[in-house]
Design a protein around this motif. Structure first.
Motif, PDB file in Angstrom:
ATOM      1  N   LYS A 107      10.817   7.869  40.199  1.00 43.61           N
ATOM      2  CA  LYS A 107       9.848   6.824  39.837  1.00 43.61           C
ATOM      3  C   LYS A 107       9.371   6.030  41.034  1.00 43.61           C
ATOM      4  CE  LYS A 107      14.217   5.834  39.057  1.00 43.61           C
ATOM      5  NZ  LYS A 107      15.256   5.840  38.072  1.00 43.61           N
ATOM      6  N   GLY A 162      18.570   0.867  32.923  1.00 39.53           N
ATOM      7  CA  GLY A 162      19.888   0.935  32.289  1.00 39.53           C
ATOM      8  C   GLY A 162      20.917   0.075  32.999  1.00 39.53           C
ATOM      9  N   THR A 163      20.883   0.101  34.337  1.00 39.80           N
ATOM     10  CA  THR A 163      21.887  -0.630  35.116  1.00 39.80           C
ATOM     11  C   THR A 163      21.855  -2.120  34.799  1.00 39.80           C
ATOM     12  OG1 THR A 163      21.675   0.986  36.880  1.00 39.80           O
ATOM     13  CG2 THR A 163      22.625  -1.149  37.492  1.00 39.80           C
ATOM     14  N   TYR A 190      24.720   5.142  36.801  1.00 39.79           N
ATOM     15  CA  TYR A 190      23.470   4.548  36.309  1.00 39.79           C
ATOM     16  C   TYR A 190      22.609   3.985  37.434  1.00 39.79           C
ATOM     17  CZ  TYR A 190      26.152   4.374  31.905  1.00 39.79           C
ATOM     18  OH  TYR A 190      26.920   4.669  30.820  1.00 39.79           O
ATOM     19  N   ASP A 198      17.682  -1.659  41.457  1.00 42.08           N
ATOM     20  CA  ASP A 198      17.893  -2.014  40.055  1.00 42.08           C
ATOM     21  C   ASP A 198      17.866  -3.535  39.870  1.00 42.08           C
ATOM     22  OD1 ASP A 198      18.602   0.668  38.804  1.00 42.08           O
ATOM     23  OD2 ASP A 198      20.065   0.598  40.429  1.00 42.08           O
TER      24      ASP A 198
HETATM   25  N1  LIG Z   1      18.925   3.237  38.036  1.00 42.69           N
HETATM   26  C1  LIG Z   1      18.144   3.575  36.907  1.00 42.69           C
HETATM   27  C2  LIG Z   1      18.348   5.009  36.551  1.00 42.69           C
HETATM   28  C3  LIG Z   1      17.383   5.503  35.564  1.00 42.69           C
HETATM   29  O1  LIG Z   1      16.177   5.427  35.730  1.00 42.69           O
HETATM   30  C4  LIG Z   1      18.534   2.710  35.727  1.00 42.69           C
HETATM   31  O2  LIG Z   1      19.579   2.083  35.789  1.00 42.69           O
HETATM   32  O3  LIG Z   1      17.778   2.667  34.748  1.00 42.69           O
END
Ligand SMILES: N[C@@H](CC=O)C(=O)O
Ligand SMILES: NC(=O)C1=CN([C@@H]2O[C@H](COP(=O)(O)OP(=O)(O)OC[C@H]3O[C@@H](n4cnc5c(N)ncnc54)[C@H](O)[C@@H]3O)[C@@H](O)[C@H]2O)C=CC1
Ligand code: NA
Length: 430
Positions: A107, A162-163, A190, A198
């Motif tokens: 991304k 997610g993190t 994650y 993140d």
């Molecule tokens: N680091 C990202 C991984 C997935 O896109 C997250 O925590 O969402």
């Protein structure tokens, strides 16, 4: 009828996601072949540390020369799960130039250089698929790009990292500290290689850029997205949120303006009511609402991070790209025809929760209220708690523009009776 000559796949990166992609390709080989109409063969795996033992991957497939692998000329699909800008960008464009289509989970790269990558794919008549790049396993890119192609998307709102959802959930539900929760999210696979992406919301902003771009048929880059991370969210913020019947989530919000002439994209922590479906999204799960003219409100929910869930999305793309390849076709490319301008954050309208440290003496409340009124920001509720000559004042506003709110806060800071602005948080989902 099954073609006997296999489609050849080059895997770039064999970390959390790559190792799961390789595992599923091996264990599900027969099913994948049946679904595609030809066997799929792992033809090479580019890694950085070749000495590491990689279960299920024959040593002769492993190379440290990713460039040579993508230049081989016999590769049908390159799966890029290295991450970062370079060498991923050059490897992807080299892959197109040497006849391969590309599946990526990157991304950061797509939000920065998506337009150039799409142009390179189109120039060479190849596919660029990236379902894994947004919200892990959740099908979101394909629904937006294909299923909703006949509708008009007005808003995309949700939890896309997610993190940070894992960390905020732990802080809220168990009182865990920020660092402890981040370490756990990292150990579970994650977090990004540099978890700053993140927690400072670069990752969520990249995903917001991709979603806004596809949803609004407009080019939106990472720099167009307003971004605030979650490192400053405190236990006191969670207590304030609870008092309002809310919790705190890191949200990505992409909106078309009322007149349809522009769009905004932003990521920041926000209070949302406990009754809102996003409030019950736990751990590393993600959830995204898409609102469109004809469909109304759609909700997409599922695991947003982790090796196997992300590999599921990569494999889905791999099957689609392989099918296209066998049919001599390509899937939809970039759609940016609407070319809507991206408005600055100042134009965003929402509600705010502001916590002020003030002197506990007569007239302070009136002074503060006057500043809000002078900036056209209407107050919904005020709560005051006094102690030893000092007090905390919690103000919740009605809907106001971000520019008006910023002006209000600037003026409040100049009041002698305001000792400090303890926190400012947007309130969403009402
Ligand atoms: N680091 C990202 C991984 C997935 O896109 C997250 O925590 O969402
Ligand atoms: N982990 C997750 O939950 C998700 C990750 N993603 C994305 O997937 C991609 C990969 O993520 P992870 O697997 O988590 O990261 P990772 O850090 O576990 O794996 C990346 C691997 O690439 C290797 N690598 C780096 N440079 C290389 C090079 N030049 N040649 C060959 N290998 C090289 C690294 O050694 C590492 O093993 C990233 O773009 C990430 O943003 C997307 C969705 C979810
Ligand atoms: Na996805």
């Amino acid at each position: 009828m099954m073609r006997t000559r296999p489609l050849k796949v080059a895997l770039l990166g064999c970390g959390v996601v790559g190792s799961e992609v390789a595992r599923i390709m091996t264990t599900h080989a027969d099913d994948l072949a049946a679904r595609i109409g030809a066997p799929v063969e792992l033809a090479g795996v580019a890694v950085r540390r070749p000495s590491r033992v990689r279960e299920g991957i024959p040593a002769e497939l492993v190379t440290t020369d990713a460039t040579a692998l993508v230049k081989r000329g016999d590769i049908d699909v390159v799966v890029e799960v290295i991450g970062g800008i370079e060498p991923a960008r050059t490897l992807i464009t080299t892959a197109f130039a040497h006849g391969a289509s590309v599946v990526s989970a990157n991304k950061a790269l797509l939000a920065q250089d998506g337009a150039a990558l799409h142009a390179a794919a189109e120039e060479h008549g190849k596919d660029l698929y990236y379902e894994a790049a947004v919200a892990g396993a959740i099908p979101l890119i394909r629904p937006l790009r294909e299923s909703l192609a006949g509708d008009k998307v007005n808003r995309v709102l949700g939890i896309v990292n997610g993190t940070t959802n894992f960390i905020l959930d732990k802080m809220d539900s168990t009182g865990a500290g920020y660092q402890e929760a981040l370490d756990e999210a990292t150990a579970l696979g994650y977090a990004e290689a540099d978890p700053t992406a993140d927690v400072e919301a670069f990752d969520a902003a990249a995903k917001a850029a991709i979603l806004a771009g596809i949803g609004f048929h407009t080019r939106v880059r990472l720099d167009d997205v307003y971004r605030e991370g979650m490192t400053e969210v405190t236990a006191a913020d969670f207590r304030s949120a609870k008092e309002m019947g809310c919790t705190i989530k890191l949200l990505a919000i992409c909106e078309r303006s009322k007149d349809g002439a522009s769009v905004t994209a932003r990521v920041h922590p926000a209070m949302i009511p406990l009754t809102h479906p996003l409030a019950s999204v736990r751990g590393a799960y993600n959830a995204v609402f898409v609102e469109s003219d004809a469909a109304g409100q759609l909700m997409f929910y599922g695991p947003g991070a982790g090796g196997a869930p992300t590999a599921s999305a990569v494999l889905g793309d791999l099957v689609a790209v392989c099918r296209n390849r066998l049919n001599g076709a390509t899937g939809p490319g970039e759609s940016a025809y609407a070319a809507l301008p991206v408005s600055p954050m100042g134009e965003v309208v929402t509600r705010y929760h502001i916590s002020l440290d003030v002197a506990d003496k007569p007239g302070v409340l009136a002074q503060v209220a006057t500043v809000f009124a002078e900036h056209g920001v209407s107050i919904d509720t005020v709560r005051q708690q006094g102690k030893d000559g000092e007090a905390s004042l919690v103000v919740v506003t009605h809907r106001a523009s971000d520019a008006s709110l910023s002006g209000t806060v600037e003026a409040l800071r100049k009041l002698d009776t305001v000792r400090g602005v303890a926190s400012i948080m947007r309130v969403e989902g009402e």
